[in-house]
Design a protein around this motif. Sequence first.
Motif, PDB file in Angstrom:
ATOM      1  N   LEU A   1       1.204   2.755  13.048  1.00  0.00           N
ATOM      2  CA  LEU A   1       1.612   3.151  11.694  1.00  0.00           C
ATOM      3  C   LEU A   1       1.646   4.670  11.582  1.00  0.00           C
ATOM      4  O   LEU A   1       2.610   5.251  11.053  1.00  0.00           O
ATOM      5  N   LYS A   2       0.612   5.346  12.098  1.00  0.00           N
ATOM      6  CA  LYS A   2       0.583   6.811  12.084  1.00  0.00           C
ATOM      7  C   LYS A   2       1.767   7.393  12.849  1.00  0.00           C
ATOM      8  O   LYS A   2       2.413   8.343  12.399  1.00  0.00           O
ATOM      9  N   ASP A   3       2.067   6.790  13.979  1.00  0.00           N
ATOM     10  CA  ASP A   3       3.168   7.271  14.813  1.00  0.00           C
ATOM     11  C   ASP A   3       4.501   7.155  14.093  1.00  0.00           C
ATOM     12  O   ASP A   3       5.323   8.086  14.100  1.00  0.00           O
ATOM     13  N   GLU A   4       4.730   6.026  13.442  1.00  0.00           N
ATOM     14  CA  GLU A   4       6.004   5.797  12.751  1.00  0.00           C
ATOM     15  C   GLU A   4       6.154   6.713  11.534  1.00  0.00           C
ATOM     16  O   GLU A   4       7.245   7.217  11.259  1.00  0.00           O
ATOM     17  N   ILE A   5       5.069   6.942  10.812  1.00  0.00           N
ATOM     18  CA  ILE A   5       5.141   7.838   9.649  1.00  0.00           C
ATOM     19  C   ILE A   5       5.395   9.267  10.101  1.00  0.00           C
ATOM     20  O   ILE A   5       6.198  10.001   9.503  1.00  0.00           O
ATOM     21  N   GLN A   6       4.736   9.662  11.184  1.00  0.00           N
ATOM     22  CA  GLN A   6       4.881  11.029  11.676  1.00  0.00           C
ATOM     23  C   GLN A   6       6.328  11.331  12.052  1.00  0.00           C
ATOM     24  O   GLN A   6       6.817  12.454  11.877  1.00  0.00           O
ATOM     25  N   LYS A   7       7.045  10.324  12.538  1.00  0.00           N
ATOM     26  CA  LYS A   7       8.450  10.512  12.917  1.00  0.00           C
ATOM     27  C   LYS A   7       9.316  10.870  11.711  1.00  0.00           C
ATOM     28  O   LYS A   7      10.371  11.494  11.853  1.00  0.00           O
TER      29      LYS A   7
ATOM     30  N   ALA B   1       0.829  -1.214   0.000  1.00  0.00           N
ATOM     31  CA  ALA B   1       0.000   0.000   0.000  1.00  0.00           C
ATOM     32  C   ALA B   1       0.857   1.254   0.000  1.00  0.00           C
ATOM     33  O   ALA B   1       0.579   2.222  -0.721  1.00  0.00           O
ATOM     34  N   LEU B   2       1.918   1.264   0.796  1.00  0.00           N
ATOM     35  CA  LEU B   2       2.777   2.446   0.887  1.00  0.00           C
ATOM     36  C   LEU B   2       3.555   2.671  -0.409  1.00  0.00           C
ATOM     37  O   LEU B   2       3.672   3.801  -0.885  1.00  0.00           O
TER      38      LEU B   2
ATOM     39  N   THR C   1      -4.280  13.012  -7.520  1.00  0.00           N
ATOM     40  CA  THR C   1      -3.398  11.855  -7.604  1.00  0.00           C
ATOM     41  C   THR C   1      -3.635  10.883  -6.459  1.00  0.00           C
ATOM     42  O   THR C   1      -4.135  11.275  -5.397  1.00  0.00           O
ATOM     43  N   ALA C   2      -3.253   9.636  -6.682  1.00  0.00           N
ATOM     44  CA  ALA C   2      -3.239   8.621  -5.615  1.00  0.00           C
ATOM     45  C   ALA C   2      -1.820   8.457  -5.081  1.00  0.00           C
ATOM     46  O   ALA C   2      -1.541   7.540  -4.325  1.00  0.00           O
ATOM     47  N   LYS C   3      -0.925   9.375  -5.490  1.00  0.00           N
ATOM     48  CA  LYS C   3       0.488   9.270  -5.128  1.00  0.00           C
ATOM     49  C   LYS C   3       0.880  10.247  -4.015  1.00  0.00           C
ATOM     50  O   LYS C   3       2.029  10.660  -3.916  1.00  0.00           O
ATOM     51  N   GLY C   4      -0.083  10.622  -3.187  1.00  0.00           N
ATOM     52  CA  GLY C   4       0.192  11.594  -2.134  1.00  0.00           C
ATOM     53  C   GLY C   4       1.212  11.133  -1.117  1.00  0.00           C
ATOM     54  O   GLY C   4       1.764  11.949  -0.371  1.00  0.00           O
ATOM     55  N   GLY C   5       1.507   9.837  -1.090  1.00  0.00           N
ATOM     56  CA  GLY C   5       2.525   9.323  -0.182  1.00  0.00           C
ATOM     57  C   GLY C   5       3.908   9.867  -0.472  1.00  0.00           C
ATOM     58  O   GLY C   5       4.810   9.753   0.366  1.00  0.00           O
ATOM     59  N   VAL C   6       4.080  10.470  -1.651  1.00  0.00           N
ATOM     60  CA  VAL C   6       5.388  11.032  -2.005  1.00  0.00           C
ATOM     61  C   VAL C   6       5.798  12.112  -1.004  1.00  0.00           C
ATOM     62  O   VAL C   6       6.995  12.347  -0.797  1.00  0.00           O
ATOM     63  N   VAL C   7       4.833  12.772  -0.375  1.00  0.00           N
ATOM     64  CA  VAL C   7       5.131  13.780   0.650  1.00  0.00           C
ATOM     65  C   VAL C   7       5.983  13.161   1.754  1.00  0.00           C
ATOM     66  O   VAL C   7       6.958  13.756   2.230  1.00  0.00           O
ATOM     67  N   ILE C   8       5.626  11.944   2.152  1.00  0.00           N
ATOM     68  CA  ILE C   8       6.341  11.254   3.227  1.00  0.00           C
ATOM     69  C   ILE C   8       7.758  10.910   2.781  1.00  0.00           C
ATOM     70  O   ILE C   8       8.738  11.162   3.489  1.00  0.00           O
ATOM     71  N   GLY C   9       7.872  10.340   1.580  1.00  0.00           N
ATOM     72  CA  GLY C   9       9.184   9.930   1.081  1.00  0.00           C
ATOM     73  C   GLY C   9      10.135  11.085   0.867  1.00  0.00           C
ATOM     74  O   GLY C   9      11.308  11.019   1.244  1.00  0.00           O
ATOM     75  N   ILE C  10       9.649  12.167   0.272  1.00  0.00           N
ATOM     76  CA  ILE C  10      10.497  13.340   0.019  1.00  0.00           C
ATOM     77  C   ILE C  10      11.007  13.921   1.329  1.00  0.00           C
ATOM     78  O   ILE C  10      12.186  14.238   1.476  1.00  0.00           O
ATOM     79  N   SER C  11      10.107  14.080   2.282  1.00  0.00           N
ATOM     80  CA  SER C  11      10.488  14.650   3.574  1.00  0.00           C
ATOM     81  C   SER C  11      11.520  13.782   4.274  1.00  0.00           C
ATOM     82  O   SER C  11      12.507  14.279   4.827  1.00  0.00           O
ATOM     83  N   ASP C  12      11.312  12.469   4.221  1.00  0.00           N
ATOM     84  CA  ASP C  12      12.233  11.547   4.886  1.00  0.00           C
ATOM     85  C   ASP C  12      13.599  11.514   4.210  1.00  0.00           C
ATOM     86  O   ASP C  12      14.642  11.608   4.871  1.00  0.00           O
TER      87      ASP C  12
ATOM     88  N   VAL D   1       5.246   6.362  -1.561  1.00  0.00           N
ATOM     89  CA  VAL D   1       6.052   6.724  -0.402  1.00  0.00           C
ATOM     90  C   VAL D   1       7.533   6.530  -0.726  1.00  0.00           C
ATOM     91  O   VAL D   1       8.390   7.255  -0.237  1.00  0.00           O
ATOM     92  N   GLY D   2       7.825   5.556  -1.587  1.00  0.00           N
ATOM     93  CA  GLY D   2       9.211   5.250  -1.961  1.00  0.00           C
ATOM     94  C   GLY D   2       9.688   4.004  -1.246  1.00  0.00           C
ATOM     95  O   GLY D   2       9.300   3.736  -0.101  1.00  0.00           O
ATOM     96  N   VAL D   3      10.527   3.233  -1.917  1.00  0.00           N
ATOM     97  CA  VAL D   3      10.956   1.945  -1.381  1.00  0.00           C
ATOM     98  C   VAL D   3      11.751   2.110  -0.091  1.00  0.00           C
ATOM     99  O   VAL D   3      11.487   1.435   0.909  1.00  0.00           O
ATOM    100  N   ASP D   4      12.738   2.996  -0.085  1.00  0.00           N
ATOM    101  CA  ASP D   4      13.597   3.142   1.093  1.00  0.00           C
ATOM    102  C   ASP D   4      12.803   3.582   2.322  1.00  0.00           C
ATOM    103  O   ASP D   4      12.983   3.042   3.418  1.00  0.00           O
ATOM    104  N   THR D   5      11.928   4.567   2.125  1.00  0.00           N
ATOM    105  CA  THR D   5      11.129   5.052   3.250  1.00  0.00           C
ATOM    106  C   THR D   5      10.134   3.992   3.701  1.00  0.00           C
ATOM    107  O   THR D   5       9.913   3.801   4.906  1.00  0.00           O
ATOM    108  N   THR D   6       9.540   3.292   2.748  1.00  0.00           N
ATOM    109  CA  THR D   6       8.605   2.212   3.099  1.00  0.00           C
ATOM    110  C   THR D   6       9.292   1.142   3.937  1.00  0.00           C
ATOM    111  O   THR D   6       8.739   0.665   4.938  1.00  0.00           O
ATOM    112  N   LEU D   7      10.504   0.768   3.555  1.00  0.00           N
ATOM    113  CA  LEU D   7      11.236  -0.251   4.315  1.00  0.00           C
ATOM    114  C   LEU D   7      11.520   0.218   5.740  1.00  0.00           C
ATOM    115  O   LEU D   7      11.482  -0.580   6.685  1.00  0.00           O
ATOM    116  N   LYS D   8      11.810   1.506   5.901  1.00  0.00           N
ATOM    117  CA  LYS D   8      12.006   2.045   7.257  1.00  0.00           C
ATOM    118  C   LYS D   8      10.743   1.860   8.101  1.00  0.00           C
ATOM    119  O   LYS D   8      10.805   1.476   9.276  1.00  0.00           O
TER     120      LYS D   8
END
Length: 318
Positions: free
Chosen positions: A91-97, A54-55, A275-286, A60-67
């Motif tokens: 899951l929310k807690d870990e993404i927020q970090k 899902a991520l 888009t359904a790709k909004g997870g990119v926000v998480i990956g870019i930030s990380d 979200v990106g592979v590297d960030t998803t694996l984290k």
Amino acid sequence: MAFFGLFGKKSKEEKDSLDAGLQRTKTSIFEKISRAVAGKSTVDEDVLDGIEEALIASDVGVDTTLKIIEALEDRVARDKYMNTSELRAILKDEIQKLLKVDTEVSPEMPFDFTKKPLVVMVVGVNGVGKTTTIGKLAARLHASGKKVVLGAADTFRAAAVDQLTIWSERAGVSIVKQQMGSDPASVAYDAVKSAVAQDADVVLIDTAGRLHNKINLMNELTKIRNVMGKVVPGAPHEVLLVLDGSVGQNAYQQAKEFSKATDVTSMAVTKLDGTAKGGVVIGISDMLKIPIKFIGVGEKIEDLQIFNKKEFIDSLLD
């Protein structure tokens, strides 16, 4: 017209707009996670595999998803037993970090207005919504009582200058511009000088978005920075990179290139509503460790919102 979301608590309309803007990404993540947890009473390897899918699907990106998955695995191993209802909160807690925010400013006050004029240089490739973002930001700043000057330093596209001129009229703020093909640094210099003369609070400088020749881009942005610093020491105080969230991981590549070309201090991610790709926000930030200050979740001026990581994650996963 008051925009409470820029300098104060988000209004109900803005929260609704955030939910609506992230709906496609939310639906995509939810469907895949729901399939993964269907019929499960505890978190097992299949559930974690479903979350990973899902991520990645939401960019979200592979590297960030694996984290994130590794952190979930550690929590499962440590707690021994975890049901699927507990999983969402963890899951929310870990993404927020992983989401980076600017600790120097509050979520309601995205800029340090003790600097006057505050000089913001806006960068990004053509087509990401850079000029529109500047226009919306100018409108919201003006509506909140700030005196704003725009600098049309993207002198290589006539459309960019015309578009920014329209936004200046719509927002009720002044603009400094020159003929197409003029030296961008000259425009930036004049804009900052005009802001000082007008006792303005904020200067927003639009720049050209070309990545085909990185050396020229780097030289041009460096020259713009240098001339503005001659008028206001320390300027620009912010370098805001605008990215198109709908292009997914390509936005991450753009961010990497601009980070090499200039010292990017913050980001705005636009077009998340389409888009359904909004997870990119998480990956870019990380991956880049650069704070995200704004997200674009629609066409209206108020759809350019201050990024609040808790609200963002709640909207995606609640």
